[in-house]
Structures are given as structure tokens and as C-alpha cells.
Design an enzyme around this catalytic site. Structure first.
Site, mmCIF file in Angstrom:
data_model
loop_
_atom_site.group_PDB
_atom_site.id
_atom_site.type_symbol
_atom_site.label_atom_id
_atom_site.label_comp_id
_atom_site.label_asym_id
_atom_site.label_seq_id
_atom_site.Cartn_x
_atom_site.Cartn_y
_atom_site.Cartn_z
ATOM 1 N N GLY A 13 -12.681 1.786 10.877
ATOM 2 C CA GLY A 13 -11.936 2.762 10.067
ATOM 3 C C GLY A 13 -12.576 4.138 10.132
ATOM 4 O O GLY A 13 -12.535 4.893 9.153
ATOM 5 N N ALA A 14 -13.143 4.471 11.292
ATOM 6 C CA ALA A 14 -13.959 5.701 11.394
ATOM 7 C C ALA A 14 -13.210 6.891 11.984
ATOM 8 O O ALA A 14 -13.813 7.918 12.262
ATOM 9 C CB ALA A 14 -15.227 5.421 12.204
ATOM 10 N N ARG A 16 -11.347 8.724 10.352
ATOM 11 C CA ARG A 16 -11.295 9.771 9.308
ATOM 12 C C ARG A 16 -12.103 9.319 8.090
ATOM 13 O O ARG A 16 -12.687 8.232 8.082
ATOM 14 C CB ARG A 16 -9.846 10.041 8.926
ATOM 15 C CG ARG A 16 -9.189 8.858 8.255
ATOM 16 C CD ARG A 16 -7.784 9.201 7.804
ATOM 17 N NE ARG A 16 -7.352 8.261 6.792
ATOM 18 C CZ ARG A 16 -6.146 7.698 6.763
ATOM 19 N NH1 ARG A 16 -5.264 7.991 7.677
ATOM 20 N NH2 ARG A 16 -5.838 6.862 5.792
ATOM 21 N N ASP A 64 -7.256 -3.730 15.203
ATOM 22 C CA ASP A 64 -6.924 -4.134 13.831
ATOM 23 C C ASP A 64 -7.963 -5.178 13.437
ATOM 24 O O ASP A 64 -7.969 -6.293 13.976
ATOM 25 C CB ASP A 64 -5.509 -4.734 13.807
ATOM 26 C CG ASP A 64 -5.134 -5.252 12.426
ATOM 27 O OD1 ASP A 64 -6.002 -5.321 11.534
ATOM 28 O OD2 ASP A 64 -3.951 -5.604 12.253
ATOM 29 N N VAL A 65 -8.840 -4.819 12.510
ATOM 30 C CA VAL A 65 -9.963 -5.717 12.203
ATOM 31 C C VAL A 65 -9.510 -7.028 11.545
ATOM 32 O O VAL A 65 -10.284 -7.980 11.495
ATOM 33 C CB VAL A 65 -11.048 -5.028 11.336
ATOM 34 C CG1 VAL A 65 -11.684 -3.868 12.076
ATOM 35 C CG2 VAL A 65 -10.485 -4.592 9.982
ATOM 36 N N SER A 143 -16.646 -1.094 -3.705
ATOM 37 C CA SER A 143 -16.042 -0.006 -4.478
ATOM 38 C C SER A 143 -16.379 -0.210 -5.941
ATOM 39 O O SER A 143 -16.589 -1.352 -6.376
ATOM 40 C CB SER A 143 -14.516 -0.045 -4.316
ATOM 41 O OG SER A 143 -13.886 0.813 -5.259
ATOM 42 N N TYR A 155 -7.133 -5.199 -4.501
ATOM 43 C CA TYR A 155 -8.249 -4.395 -3.981
ATOM 44 C C TYR A 155 -9.553 -4.734 -4.726
ATOM 45 O O TYR A 155 -10.617 -4.878 -4.116
ATOM 46 C CB TYR A 155 -7.881 -2.924 -4.160
ATOM 47 C CG TYR A 155 -8.831 -1.903 -3.601
ATOM 48 C CD1 TYR A 155 -8.815 -1.587 -2.237
ATOM 49 C CD2 TYR A 155 -9.714 -1.210 -4.426
ATOM 50 C CE1 TYR A 155 -9.661 -0.612 -1.726
ATOM 51 C CE2 TYR A 155 -10.562 -0.244 -3.922
ATOM 52 C CZ TYR A 155 -10.527 0.064 -2.577
ATOM 53 O OH TYR A 155 -11.370 1.032 -2.075
ATOM 54 N N LYS A 159 -12.868 -6.201 -3.101
ATOM 55 C CA LYS A 159 -14.122 -5.433 -3.127
ATOM 56 C C LYS A 159 -15.241 -6.204 -3.837
ATOM 57 O O LYS A 159 -16.421 -6.027 -3.517
ATOM 58 C CB LYS A 159 -13.893 -4.067 -3.769
ATOM 59 C CG LYS A 159 -13.046 -3.116 -2.899
ATOM 60 C CD LYS A 159 -13.598 -2.991 -1.488
ATOM 61 C CE LYS A 159 -13.124 -1.745 -0.756
ATOM 62 N NZ LYS A 159 -13.577 -1.720 0.649
HETATM 63 P P1 NAP Z 1 -9.136 6.322 4.571
HETATM 64 O O1 NAP Z 1 -9.312 7.800 4.575
HETATM 65 O O2 NAP Z 1 -7.795 5.768 4.219
HETATM 66 O O3 NAP Z 1 -9.594 5.761 5.994
HETATM 67 C C1 NAP Z 1 -9.517 4.393 6.280
HETATM 68 C C2 NAP Z 1 -9.413 4.212 7.769
HETATM 69 O O4 NAP Z 1 -9.344 2.790 8.020
HETATM 70 C C3 NAP Z 1 -8.144 4.836 8.363
HETATM 71 O O5 NAP Z 1 -8.458 5.553 9.529
HETATM 72 C C4 NAP Z 1 -7.289 3.614 8.651
HETATM 73 O O6 NAP Z 1 -6.419 3.763 9.768
HETATM 74 C C5 NAP Z 1 -8.337 2.577 8.978
HETATM 75 N N1 NAP Z 1 -7.793 1.227 8.905
HETATM 76 C C6 NAP Z 1 -6.901 0.737 8.014
HETATM 77 N N2 NAP Z 1 -6.613 -0.542 8.292
HETATM 78 C C7 NAP Z 1 -7.335 -0.868 9.386
HETATM 79 C C8 NAP Z 1 -7.445 -2.049 10.170
HETATM 80 N N3 NAP Z 1 -6.745 -3.151 9.861
HETATM 81 N N4 NAP Z 1 -8.263 -2.049 11.243
HETATM 82 C C9 NAP Z 1 -8.948 -0.935 11.565
HETATM 83 N N5 NAP Z 1 -8.897 0.212 10.868
HETATM 84 C C10 NAP Z 1 -8.089 0.244 9.795
HETATM 85 O O7 NAP Z 1 -10.160 5.598 3.584
HETATM 86 P P2 NAP Z 1 -11.569 6.100 2.967
HETATM 87 O O8 NAP Z 1 -11.278 6.738 1.663
HETATM 88 O O9 NAP Z 1 -12.357 6.801 3.988
HETATM 89 O O10 NAP Z 1 -12.219 4.674 2.627
HETATM 90 C C11 NAP Z 1 -13.109 4.002 3.529
HETATM 91 C C12 NAP Z 1 -13.620 2.740 2.856
HETATM 92 O O11 NAP Z 1 -14.253 3.068 1.614
HETATM 93 C C13 NAP Z 1 -12.524 1.725 2.527
HETATM 94 O O12 NAP Z 1 -13.025 0.407 2.684
HETATM 95 C C14 NAP Z 1 -12.263 1.992 1.065
HETATM 96 O O13 NAP Z 1 -11.697 0.876 0.412
HETATM 97 C C15 NAP Z 1 -13.654 2.326 0.574
HETATM 98 N N6 NAP Z 1 -13.671 3.124 -0.657
HETATM 99 C C16 NAP Z 1 -13.117 4.379 -0.714
HETATM 100 C C17 NAP Z 1 -13.163 5.094 -1.888
HETATM 101 C C18 NAP Z 1 -12.594 6.470 -2.025
HETATM 102 O O14 NAP Z 1 -12.608 7.014 -3.160
HETATM 103 N N7 NAP Z 1 -12.097 7.108 -0.968
HETATM 104 C C19 NAP Z 1 -13.762 4.530 -3.028
HETATM 105 C C20 NAP Z 1 -14.315 3.259 -2.939
HETATM 106 C C21 NAP Z 1 -14.275 2.564 -1.748
HETATM 107 P P3 NAP Z 1 -4.914 4.317 9.569
HETATM 108 O O15 NAP Z 1 -5.054 5.741 9.224
HETATM 109 O O16 NAP Z 1 -4.279 4.112 10.909
HETATM 110 O O17 NAP Z 1 -4.309 3.513 8.477
#
Ligand code: NAP
Length: 255
Positions: A13-14, A16, A64-65, A143, A155, A159
Site C-alpha cells: 500500500g505504498a 501513497r 492485491d495482498v 490503528s 476495521y 486492527k
Molecule cells: P491510503 O492513503 O488509503 O493508502 C492505502 C494504500 O493501500 C492505497 O494505495 C491502496 O491502493 C492500497 N491498497 C488497498 N487495498 C490493497 C490491496 N488489497 N493490496 C495492495 N494494496 C492495497 O491509506 P493510509 O491512510 O496511508 O493508511 C495506511 C495504513 O495505515 C492502513 O493499514 C490504514 O488502515 C492504517 N491507518 C491509517 C490511519 C489514518 O489516519 N490515515 C489511522 C490508523 C491506521 P488503492 O489506492 O488502489 O486503493
């Protein structure tokens, strides 16, 4: 000398958000990086943007993981193209929020599939290399929502599941020179939280301001905040830490 000189880090998921911020941080400390994301061209574009230390390389892989065979193929491709694997960050994530009575079976299955099965798939594929070389660092993204959050039964369960998974990896893999830890981010400004703002009918600015007010340090987090903690937990400085979840949330859940 960087803490990841000569190391290969795979970050899911890197393309972005937190994953990309973490990839950039590891790259700045010497790692070669495999950016793994759903869309291969997005992964490759992100890999091309990384600022690498001399001698390091970055590749982008579409995967797709939640797909077991694709996860195994991804790890093998990383080893073939980058010459090894030393660090795995299970960061890929999605949300399908809804109150329980409106949550569909598909919402449940999709979230479990990406977070829990995805972490299982990638970790299982990576651990055989880690065990063989008696070295590996695993970092899983949990999270603050693990502690419970309205509208996130799926979720939150995933988590908290990640935390149990991490503890068990710590127990099973510790004897093989492998550390497994988790980070529980609070509110991090990414497209994921921007999408939540849209879902609850708030502007991104107001949503972030409200999140900043709800923690003691009075600001939202950024991918760099998670990346800094990730770099420490995946470094050799943290080799006596395993099975832990570190909340990086501005103190949001302190009380
Ligand atoms: P994000 O901006 O939505 O980025 C997630 C990335 O994961 C996207 O590039 C997405 O691709 C990719 N992805 C989704 N499904 C996938 C799959 N099946 N296989 C491979 N890649 C996949 O999310 P983020 O905010 O950076 O969050 C990253 C992690 O931190 C997640 O696990 C999230 O639950 C956790 N987290 C985030 C927050 C927060 O406040 N942001 C808080 C707590 C935990 P697409 O764009 O193509 O969908």
C-alpha cells in the site's frame, strides 16, 4: 551510514499515504524499496519518486495482498529483482465503514481480506526467507480504532486482530532473529481520512481541525510521524523489542 544500508524493504500500500511516507524514510536511510500496491503503474510511479541513497534501487509491483498466490509471487519477485528481503511493512488498507446494522457481509469480508489475510499472506511468504537468513523485521499497521470506533466494527476487529497476529509472530519468530511489531496510528492526514471526511459530510479542513482538537498535542499526524516510528522499530536499534504495538496518536487514547 544509514540504518538500512544494504537492506531491502517491502512496503504494501505504498503508492501513497503512510506507506509512501515510510518508503521515503527507509530510502533516505539507505534501503532498496519494493513499493507494492494494487495498481502496478501507481506503484511504479511512486517507486520512481523515491529519493534513494547511492547504490539502492526501487521497484513498483502491482499486487492485491488479499490474493495468496499474488502475494507469494510478489515476495519472490522482490528477492529476484532486488537480491533479498529484510523488512516487510504490512500497510495496505481499506475502510468500508458503516454502523453494524447496515454493514454488509461484503464490507466485512473486504476489510478482513486486505488487513488480516493480506498481512498473513505477505508475512507467510516473507518469513521463509527471514527464517533461512535468521534475520527479518516485520511491521504491521494497526490503528487506534482497534480499541473500538463507531461505524468501524469490521476495521476495528481487523486492527485488533493485527495486534494478536503481531504478538504471535513475536513468539514464533523471535528465535529466528526476526522482530515483529505494530504501530497504531491515530488520525493521520491521508486520502483515507480525506475520504472519511467526505463520507461524514465535512470539509477536509474542518475534519482535520476537529481531529487536532481531540488529542493532547493539538495537531493531526502526518505520514512522516508514522515513518519515523516505523524506521526505529524496523532498525537494529529495536532488536530487543518484539510483539509490541506502539500507538502514534498524539496521545489521543490516553484518557
Ligand atoms: P491510503 O492513503 O488509503 O493508502 C492505502 C494504500 O493501500 C492505497 O494505495 C491502496 O491502493 C492500497 N491498497 C488497498 N487495498 C490493497 C490491496 N488489497 N493490496 C495492495 N494494496 C492495497 O491509506 P493510509 O491512510 O496511508 O493508511 C495506511 C495504513 O495505515 C492502513 O493499514 C490504514 O488502515 C492504517 N491507518 C491509517 C490511519 C489514518 O489516519 N490515515 C489511522 C490508523 C491506521 P488503492 O489506492 O488502489 O486503493
Amino acid at each position: 551510514m544509514g540504518r538500512f544500508d544494504g537492506r531491502v524493504a517491502v512496503i504494501t500500500g505504498a503508492a501513497r499515504g503512510i506507506g509512501f511516507g515510510t518508503a521515503q524514510r527507509f530510502a533516505s536511510e539507505g534501503a532498496s524499496i519494493a513499493v507494492v500496491d494494487l495498481d502496478e503503474s501507481a506503484a511504479q510511479e511512486a517507486a520512481a519518486k523515491l529519493e534513494l541513497v547511492d547504490g539502492a534501487r526501487a521497484i513498483g509491483i502491482g499486487c492485491d495482498v488479499s490474493d495468496t498466490a499474488a502475494s507469494e509471487a510478489t515476495v519472490e519477485r522482490v528477492v529476484a529483482e532486488l537480491g533479498g528481503i529484510h523488512v516487510l511493512v504490512n500497510n495496505a488498507g481499506i475502510t468500508r465503514d458503516n454502523l453494524l446494522f447496515k454493514m454488509t457481509e461484503l464490507d466485512w469480508d473486504l476489510v478482513m481480506g486486505v488487513h488480516l489475510k493480506g498481512a498473513f499472506n505477505m508475512t507467510k511468504a516473507a518469513q521463509k526467507h527471514f527464517v533461512q537468513q535468521k534475520y527479518g523485521k516485520i511491521l504491521n499497521l494497526s490503528s487506534v480504532s482497534a480499541l473500538g470506533n463507531r461505524g468501524q466494527a469490521n476495521y476495528s476487529a481487523a486492527k485488533m486482530g493485527i495486534q494478536g497476529f503481531t504478538r504471535t509472530l513475536g513468539i514464533e519468530l523471535g528465535p529466528f532473529g526476526i522482530n515483529a511489531n505494530a504501530i497504531g496510528p491515530g488520525f493521520i492526514a491521508t486520502e483515507m481520512t480525506d475520504a472519511t471526511a467526505a463520507r461524514v459530510g465535512m470539509s477536509v479542513e474542518d475534519f482535520r481541525a476537529a481531529a487536532a482538537e481531540s488529542n493532547p498535542v493539538r495537531r493531526v499526524g502526518f505520514p512522516e510521524d508514522i515513518a519515523a516510528a516505523a524506521a526505529f522499530l524496523c532498525s537494529d536499534e529495536a532488536s530487543y523489542i518484539t510483539g509490541q504495538t506502539l500507538y502514534v496518536d498524539g496521545g489521543a487514547k490516553l484518557g
